[in-house]
Design a protein around this motif. Structure first.
Motif, PDB file in Angstrom:
ATOM      1  N   THR A  47       1.312 -13.481 -20.155  1.00 20.76           N
ATOM      2  CA  THR A  47       0.395 -12.503 -19.865  1.00 20.76           C
ATOM      3  C   THR A  47       0.393 -12.831 -18.128  1.00 20.76           C
ATOM      4  O   THR A  47      -0.151 -13.902 -18.026  1.00 20.76           O
ATOM      5  N   ALA A  48       0.650 -12.052 -17.548  1.00 20.88           N
ATOM      6  CA  ALA A  48       0.738 -12.128 -16.014  1.00 20.88           C
ATOM      7  C   ALA A  48      -0.181 -11.160 -15.383  1.00 20.88           C
ATOM      8  O   ALA A  48       0.213 -10.170 -15.359  1.00 20.88           O
ATOM      9  N   LYS A  49      -1.001 -11.564 -14.757  1.00 24.26           N
ATOM     10  CA  LYS A  49      -1.886 -10.644 -13.862  1.00 24.26           C
ATOM     11  C   LYS A  49      -1.605 -11.030 -12.406  1.00 24.26           C
ATOM     12  O   LYS A  49      -1.538 -11.952 -12.004  1.00 24.26           O
ATOM     13  N   LEU A  50      -0.890  -9.833 -11.794  1.00 27.39           N
ATOM     14  CA  LEU A  50      -0.092  -9.954 -10.562  1.00 27.39           C
ATOM     15  C   LEU A  50      -0.597  -9.175  -9.466  1.00 27.39           C
ATOM     16  O   LEU A  50      -1.048  -8.001  -9.568  1.00 27.39           O
ATOM     17  N   ASN A  51      -0.658  -9.580  -8.126  1.00 26.43           N
ATOM     18  CA  ASN A  51      -0.990  -8.769  -7.252  1.00 26.43           C
ATOM     19  C   ASN A  51       0.280  -8.151  -6.450  1.00 26.43           C
ATOM     20  O   ASN A  51       1.348  -8.334  -7.043  1.00 26.43           O
ATOM     21  N   LYS A  52      -0.051  -7.195  -5.382  1.00 21.61           N
ATOM     22  CA  LYS A  52       0.812  -6.586  -4.896  1.00 21.61           C
ATOM     23  C   LYS A  52       1.965  -7.375  -4.356  1.00 21.61           C
ATOM     24  O   LYS A  52       3.300  -7.316  -4.555  1.00 21.61           O
ATOM     25  N   ASN A  53       1.975  -8.670  -3.625  1.00 18.59           N
ATOM     26  CA  ASN A  53       2.787  -9.391  -3.246  1.00 18.59           C
ATOM     27  C   ASN A  53       3.669 -10.223  -4.291  1.00 18.59           C
ATOM     28  O   ASN A  53       4.709 -10.333  -4.052  1.00 18.59           O
ATOM     29  N   GLU A  54       3.095 -10.461  -5.259  1.00 18.65           N
ATOM     30  CA  GLU A  54       3.856 -11.014  -6.467  1.00 18.65           C
ATOM     31  C   GLU A  54       4.494 -10.212  -7.014  1.00 18.65           C
ATOM     32  O   GLU A  54       5.657 -10.403  -7.271  1.00 18.65           O
ATOM     33  N   ILE A  55       4.377  -8.831  -7.150  1.00 20.24           N
ATOM     34  CA  ILE A  55       5.047  -7.807  -7.700  1.00 20.24           C
ATOM     35  C   ILE A  55       6.195  -7.485  -6.895  1.00 20.24           C
ATOM     36  O   ILE A  55       7.302  -7.473  -7.226  1.00 20.24           O
ATOM     37  N   ARG A 112      10.840 -18.890   2.533  1.00 16.03           N
ATOM     38  CA  ARG A 112      10.696 -18.229   3.678  1.00 16.03           C
ATOM     39  C   ARG A 112      11.489 -16.711   3.851  1.00 16.03           C
ATOM     40  O   ARG A 112      11.044 -15.867   4.316  1.00 16.03           O
ATOM     41  N   GLU A 113      12.420 -16.760   2.928  1.00 17.49           N
ATOM     42  CA  GLU A 113      13.395 -15.603   2.883  1.00 17.49           C
ATOM     43  C   GLU A 113      12.447 -14.397   2.323  1.00 17.49           C
ATOM     44  O   GLU A 113      12.878 -13.260   2.711  1.00 17.49           O
ATOM     45  N   PHE A 114      11.662 -14.605   1.189  1.00 18.66           N
ATOM     46  CA  PHE A 114      10.810 -13.585   0.717  1.00 18.66           C
ATOM     47  C   PHE A 114      10.001 -12.965   1.872  1.00 18.66           C
ATOM     48  O   PHE A 114       9.817 -11.768   2.119  1.00 18.66           O
ATOM     49  N   GLY A 115       9.422 -13.831   2.909  1.00 15.00           N
ATOM     50  CA  GLY A 115       8.558 -13.428   3.977  1.00 15.00           C
ATOM     51  C   GLY A 115       9.580 -12.182   4.697  1.00 15.00           C
ATOM     52  O   GLY A 115       9.087 -11.402   5.222  1.00 15.00           O
ATOM     53  N   ARG A 173       8.721  -8.668   4.608  1.00 15.78           N
ATOM     54  CA  ARG A 173       7.735  -8.415   5.732  1.00 15.78           C
ATOM     55  C   ARG A 173       6.136  -8.864   5.338  1.00 15.78           C
ATOM     56  O   ARG A 173       5.202  -8.393   5.237  1.00 15.78           O
ATOM     57  N   MET A 174       6.061 -10.254   4.723  1.00 14.01           N
ATOM     58  CA  MET A 174       4.883 -10.696   4.534  1.00 14.01           C
ATOM     59  C   MET A 174       4.743 -12.302   5.533  1.00 14.01           C
ATOM     60  O   MET A 174       5.865 -12.750   5.604  1.00 14.01           O
ATOM     61  N   ASP A 175       3.312 -12.364   5.547  1.00 18.20           N
ATOM     62  CA  ASP A 175       3.291 -13.674   6.477  1.00 18.20           C
ATOM     63  C   ASP A 175       3.249 -14.644   5.632  1.00 18.20           C
ATOM     64  O   ASP A 175       3.341 -14.519   4.266  1.00 18.20           O
ATOM     65  N   ALA A 176       3.594 -15.867   6.304  1.00 15.87           N
ATOM     66  CA  ALA A 176       3.560 -17.130   5.458  1.00 15.87           C
ATOM     67  C   ALA A 176       2.589 -17.413   4.673  1.00 15.87           C
ATOM     68  O   ALA A 176       3.251 -18.051   3.266  1.00 15.87           O
ATOM     69  N   ASP A 177       1.418 -17.450   4.682  1.00 19.16           N
ATOM     70  CA  ASP A 177       0.441 -17.375   3.951  1.00 19.16           C
ATOM     71  C   ASP A 177       0.306 -16.780   2.571  1.00 19.16           C
ATOM     72  O   ASP A 177       0.269 -17.248   1.489  1.00 19.16           O
ATOM     73  N   ASP A 178       0.795 -15.583   2.796  1.00 14.65           N
ATOM     74  CA  ASP A 178       0.726 -14.522   1.566  1.00 14.65           C
ATOM     75  C   ASP A 178       1.841 -14.799   0.836  1.00 14.65           C
ATOM     76  O   ASP A 178       1.728 -14.943  -0.390  1.00 14.65           O
ATOM     77  N   VAL A 179       3.141 -15.190   1.316  1.00 10.42           N
ATOM     78  CA  VAL A 179       4.063 -15.493   0.565  1.00 10.42           C
ATOM     79  C   VAL A 179       4.090 -16.700  -0.135  1.00 10.42           C
ATOM     80  O   VAL A 179       4.468 -16.982  -1.435  1.00 10.42           O
ATOM     81  N   THR A 180       3.261 -17.793   0.393  1.00 13.83           N
ATOM     82  CA  THR A 180       2.968 -19.057  -0.300  1.00 13.83           C
ATOM     83  C   THR A 180       2.183 -19.028  -1.573  1.00 13.83           C
ATOM     84  O   THR A 180       2.376 -19.566  -2.405  1.00 13.83           O
ATOM     85  N   ALA A 181       1.190 -18.089  -1.246  1.00 11.89           N
ATOM     86  CA  ALA A 181       0.332 -17.871  -2.325  1.00 11.89           C
ATOM     87  C   ALA A 181       0.790 -17.224  -3.419  1.00 11.89           C
ATOM     88  O   ALA A 181       0.492 -17.445  -4.594  1.00 11.89           O
ATOM     89  N   ALA A 182       1.571 -15.919  -3.002  1.00 13.65           N
ATOM     90  CA  ALA A 182       2.331 -15.537  -3.953  1.00 13.65           C
ATOM     91  C   ALA A 182       3.318 -16.336  -4.980  1.00 13.65           C
ATOM     92  O   ALA A 182       3.461 -16.500  -6.166  1.00 13.65           O
ATOM     93  N   VAL A 183       4.199 -17.229  -4.161  1.00 13.91           N
ATOM     94  CA  VAL A 183       4.813 -17.960  -4.749  1.00 13.91           C
ATOM     95  C   VAL A 183       4.103 -18.967  -5.673  1.00 13.91           C
ATOM     96  O   VAL A 183       4.598 -19.362  -6.846  1.00 13.91           O
TER      97      VAL A 183
END
Length: 131
Positions: free
Chosen positions: A28-36, A55-58, A62-72
Motif C-alpha cells: 500500500t503506497a500513499k504517493l505524492n505528485k513527485n513520487e508519482i 540527479r537525473e530525475f531532477g 524538472r524538480m529541485d534537488a530537495d524534492d527529488v531527494t525527499a521523493a526518492v
C-alpha cells in the motif's frame, strides 16, 4: 474559506496537491505528485534501464534537488527503489528491485491515470478551478 479552527494550528506542509493511494496485496503506497512522476518515468523505461542517478530525475522531471531527494527517500521506504551507490564522486544511484518492477508493471495503468489526474500542467486554470 477555511473550516480549520485556531486551536488546530497551521495546516501541515504538503509536498503534493493530493496523496493518492495505490493498494495491492503486496504493498500500500500513499504517493505524492513527485513520487508519482518518478514512478511514471521509471516504469516507462523498464526493463531497458533499471539504474538511475537521482540527479537525473531532477533534470528529466524538472524538480529541485530537495524534492527529488525527499521523493526518492519515500520510494526507497516503500521498497520501490534500492540505493546502489551514494558517494560524492558518482552521486546517488538507485535501482528497481525485481519485485518492485513487477509491481510497477502490474500497476502501470493506475500510475499513468494518477499522473494525468494530478498533473495541473495538462489543464487550463478554468478547468482546474472547476474540478
Amino acid at each position: 474559506l477555511s473550516t480549520r479552527s485556531r486551536a488546530e494550528g497551521p495546516p501541515a506542509r504538503r509536498t503534493g496537491a493530493t496523496m493518492p493511494t495505490i493498494t495491492t496485496n503486496d504493498l500500500t503506497a500513499k504517493l505524492n505528485k513527485n513520487e508519482i512522476d518518478i514512478l511514471h518515468f521509471v516504469e516507462s523505461w523498464l526493463p531497458t534501464f533499471s539504474y538511475w542517478d537521482v540527479r537525473e530525475f531532477g533534470w528529466k522531471l524538472r524538480m529541485d534537488a530537495d524534492d527529488v531527494t525527499a521523493a526518492v527517500d519515500m520510494l526507497i521506504l516503500h521498497g520501490l527503489l534500492d540505493v546502489q551507490t551514494d558517494s560524492d564522486d558518482v552521486g546517488r544511484i538507485v535501482s528497481v528491485p525485481a519485485i518492485a518492477a513487477t509491481w510497477m508493471r502490474e500497476n502501470s495503468e493506475t500510475i499513468y491515470n494518477i499522473k494525468q489526474m494530478i498533473d495541473t500542467d495538462l489543464f487550463t486554470s478554468d478547468e482546474i478551478a472547476e474540478s
